[in-house]
Design a protein around this motif. Structure first.
Motif, PDB file in Angstrom:
ATOM      1  N   THR A  97       0.837  -1.204   0.000  1.00 26.75           N
ATOM      2  CA  THR A  97       0.000   0.000   0.000  1.00 26.75           C
ATOM      3  C   THR A  97       0.869   1.250   0.000  1.00 26.75           C
ATOM      4  O   THR A  97       1.749   1.413   0.862  1.00 26.75           O
ATOM      5  N   ASN A  98       0.621   2.120  -0.967  1.00 27.49           N
ATOM      6  CA  ASN A  98       1.316   3.398  -1.057  1.00 27.49           C
ATOM      7  C   ASN A  98       0.838   4.285   0.092  1.00 27.49           C
ATOM      8  O   ASN A  98      -0.344   4.637   0.169  1.00 27.49           O
ATOM      9  N   VAL A  99       1.737   4.625   1.014  1.00 30.74           N
ATOM     10  CA  VAL A  99       1.362   5.390   2.208  1.00 30.74           C
ATOM     11  C   VAL A  99       0.788   6.755   1.825  1.00 30.74           C
ATOM     12  O   VAL A  99      -0.169   7.248   2.435  1.00 30.74           O
ATOM     13  N   ALA A 100       1.329   7.365   0.771  1.00 31.82           N
ATOM     14  CA  ALA A 100       0.894   8.711   0.373  1.00 31.82           C
ATOM     15  C   ALA A 100      -0.505   8.712  -0.231  1.00 31.82           C
ATOM     16  O   ALA A 100      -1.300   9.621   0.027  1.00 31.82           O
TER      17      ALA A 100
ATOM     18  N   GLY B 149      -2.631   5.725  -0.409  1.00 33.10           N
ATOM     19  CA  GLY B 149      -3.539   4.710   0.108  1.00 33.10           C
ATOM     20  C   GLY B 149      -3.888   3.635  -0.894  1.00 33.10           C
ATOM     21  O   GLY B 149      -4.679   2.731  -0.607  1.00 33.10           O
TER      22      GLY B 149
ATOM     23  N   TYR C 120      10.768  -0.459  -0.877  1.00 39.88           N
ATOM     24  CA  TYR C 120       9.823   0.613  -0.559  1.00 39.88           C
ATOM     25  C   TYR C 120       9.228   0.435   0.834  1.00 39.88           C
ATOM     26  O   TYR C 120       9.032   1.408   1.579  1.00 39.88           O
ATOM     27  N   VAL C 121       8.924  -0.818   1.181  1.00 37.34           N
ATOM     28  CA  VAL C 121       8.369  -1.085   2.513  1.00 37.34           C
ATOM     29  C   VAL C 121       9.407  -0.752   3.584  1.00 37.34           C
ATOM     30  O   VAL C 121       9.094  -0.146   4.616  1.00 37.34           O
TER      31      VAL C 121
ATOM     32  N   GLY D 169       9.645   2.863   4.269  1.00 39.85           N
ATOM     33  CA  GLY D 169       8.495   3.455   4.946  1.00 39.85           C
ATOM     34  C   GLY D 169       7.501   4.119   4.020  1.00 39.85           C
ATOM     35  O   GLY D 169       6.456   4.596   4.458  1.00 39.85           O
ATOM     36  N   SER D 170       7.820   4.186   2.711  1.00 39.91           N
ATOM     37  CA  SER D 170       6.894   4.831   1.772  1.00 39.91           C
ATOM     38  C   SER D 170       5.729   3.912   1.396  1.00 39.91           C
ATOM     39  O   SER D 170       4.717   4.365   0.870  1.00 39.91           O
ATOM     40  N   TYR D 171       5.888   2.617   1.656  1.00 43.81           N
ATOM     41  CA  TYR D 171       4.820   1.648   1.422  1.00 43.81           C
ATOM     42  C   TYR D 171       4.652   0.798   2.676  1.00 43.81           C
ATOM     43  O   TYR D 171       5.601   0.630   3.470  1.00 43.81           O
ATOM     44  N   SER D 172       3.447   0.250   2.842  1.00 47.03           N
ATOM     45  CA  SER D 172       3.174  -0.576   4.017  1.00 47.03           C
ATOM     46  C   SER D 172       2.316  -1.780   3.623  1.00 47.03           C
ATOM     47  O   SER D 172       1.884  -1.902   2.467  1.00 47.03           O
ATOM     48  N   ASP D 173       2.072  -2.640   4.577  1.00 46.53           N
ATOM     49  CA  ASP D 173       1.192  -3.803   4.401  1.00 46.53           C
ATOM     50  C   ASP D 173       1.565  -4.651   3.173  1.00 46.53           C
ATOM     51  O   ASP D 173       0.747  -4.836   2.267  1.00 46.53           O
TER      52      ASP D 173
END
Length: 420
Positions: A190-193, A195, A208-209, A212-216
């Motif tokens: 998931t793109n943090v910026a 969603g 990317y994860v 910290g720019s992407y999660s989950d």
């Protein structure tokens, strides 16, 4: 005399080489000026003599020709894609042979760009129902990059959608030959910026994860497309009257994929289409044992049993479907119908009875049995109505049952719910 002739011939070759270089130079200048049509015209002037040139000149000629046709393709001439690809491939072949890779690197980049352009053009063609053109472009993209076997798969799909079955079979045969499966893993995060969930290659996703720019992060398993390919091939064979080949396709596929329930379902459907309902039922039962938690399987087994008049088996299958999915409306409707149909089956005997005491007693017995069956069917639908109060199918069938029972109170209640 012989020396003079040789001198004249040498002069002719010099003039030809000079003309080639002039035309190639003119084409290069035209391309730099954005005039692909003028570049094409200049190169056509050199086409007749380029076979006699050395490999260095040939490579330059084909490189410029590829660029000219690629530009024309981007400006709307779909037929130019093929010529661009041919010329760029010739560049790579010539430079591999000579060992001097002056244009190879850029040529490979341009071929990759053409592949992307072909895919985009194919998407537009599919949207405009130009399926044959889409299939041809996707196939060309696959030939540019044979590792991208998904392009070949989508080419076959476009051909099927357009009814170009011979073309589709050819593509499917190629897919089988290269061992295409279509399965794998989609790496998502998931793109943090924004969603948004995005798919990328594993290394990029993990980086990317970590940043910290992407999660989950999610590793999503993609199902094999083998069953779909075989099903489509079998359907094409069936539509073209080649049932033996269709059944052979399933036999071969199931031998390689014995645990693929979708293959069993597709084969069962083929038997159904060819009128062998006993074999259909056998395969559906096999599929149900392989996937006992699939309500559609149990429902379809119920349908075929009901068509064959096997009411108890049909009910058992509908009940299994409802055990898995209690809100399966079609299973509820059909389960109710089995009782109604059985009740209707008693009416002919009732109508054929006479007025003797024995006949009257038999009539009363049959009527009670019919009414009990109808009430059983109504009870199923009343239960279904609790979770589907506005379902028109349930309401209509209930109204008909109560009408046949002579239950005016419930008949009017349901009629009101129908808005009649």
């Amino acid at each position: 005399m012989r020396t003079k002739i040789l001198t004249v011939v040498a002069t002719v070759f010099t003039m030809v080489a000079f003309a080639q270089k002039a035309e190639i130079k003119a084409a290069d200048k035209a391309l730099k000026g954005g005039d692909a049509a003028a570049a094409k015209a200049a190169l056509e002037g050199a086409a007749g003599t380029i076979s006699g040139a050395d490999d260095k000149v040939k490579a330059q000629y084909h490189f410029l020709r590829g660029k000219a046709y690629a530009d024309l393709a981007n400006k709307g001439d779909a037929t130019a894609f093929d010529e661009a690809v041919k010329s760029f491939r010739e560049v790579i072949s010539l430079e591999e042979k000579s060992g001097k890779a002056k244009y190879t690197n850029e040529t490979e980049q341009r071929l990759a760009a053409i592949s992307a352009d072909l895919v985009n053009a194919a998407v537009d063609d599919n949207n405009n129902k130009k399926f044959k053109e889409a299939a041809e472009k996707l196939y060309m993209s696959y030939k540019i990059s044979p590792k991208d076997t998904s392009y070949l798969y989508y080419a076959a799909s476009s051909a099927v959608n357009g009814g170009h079955y011979d073309m589709a079979l050819g593509y499917y045969d190629e897919l089988k030959a290269v061992g295409y499966d279509g399965g794998g893993i989609a790496y998502k995060a998931t793109n943090v910026a924004t969603g948004e969930v995005e798919t990328m290659d594993k290394t990029q996703r993990d980086l990317y994860v970590k940043s910290g720019s992407y999660s989950d992060p999610v590793d999503e398993k993609l199902p094999s497309k083998t069953a779909e390919i075989v099903k489509n091939m079998a359907l094409i064979y069936t539509q073209t009257g080649q049932n033996d080949k269709a059944f052979e396709a399933f036999k071969e596929a199931r031998a390689s994929n014995p645990d693929d329930v979708n293959l069993v379902l597709s084969e069962a459907n083929l038997y159904y289409q060819t009128g062998d309902k006993d074999k259909f039922k056998e395969l559906m039962a096999e599929a149900a044992s392989m996937a006992p938690d699939n309500p559609d399987l149990h429902y379809n087994i119920g349908v075929i049993n009901m068509e064959q008049g096997n009411m108890e088996e049909a009910r058992a299958s509908y009940k299994k479907a409802l055990e898995v999915d209690p809100g399966y409306v079609n299973a509820q409707l059909n389960l109710s119908t089995t009782y109604v149909n059985e009740g209707n089956g008693l009416i002919d005997e009732m109508n054929n009875l006479g007025n003797s005491r024995a006949d009257i007693a038999r009539y009363d017995e049959l009527k009670q049995k019919k009414d009990d069956l109808f009430l059983e069917g109504a009870g199923i639908l009343e239960e279904a109505l609790k979770t589907n109060p506005d379902n028109q199918g349930i309401l209509s069938q209930l109204k008909n049952i109560y009408g046949a029972l002579g239950d005016n109170e419930n008949f009017m209640r349901i009629k009101k719910l129908l808005g009649e």
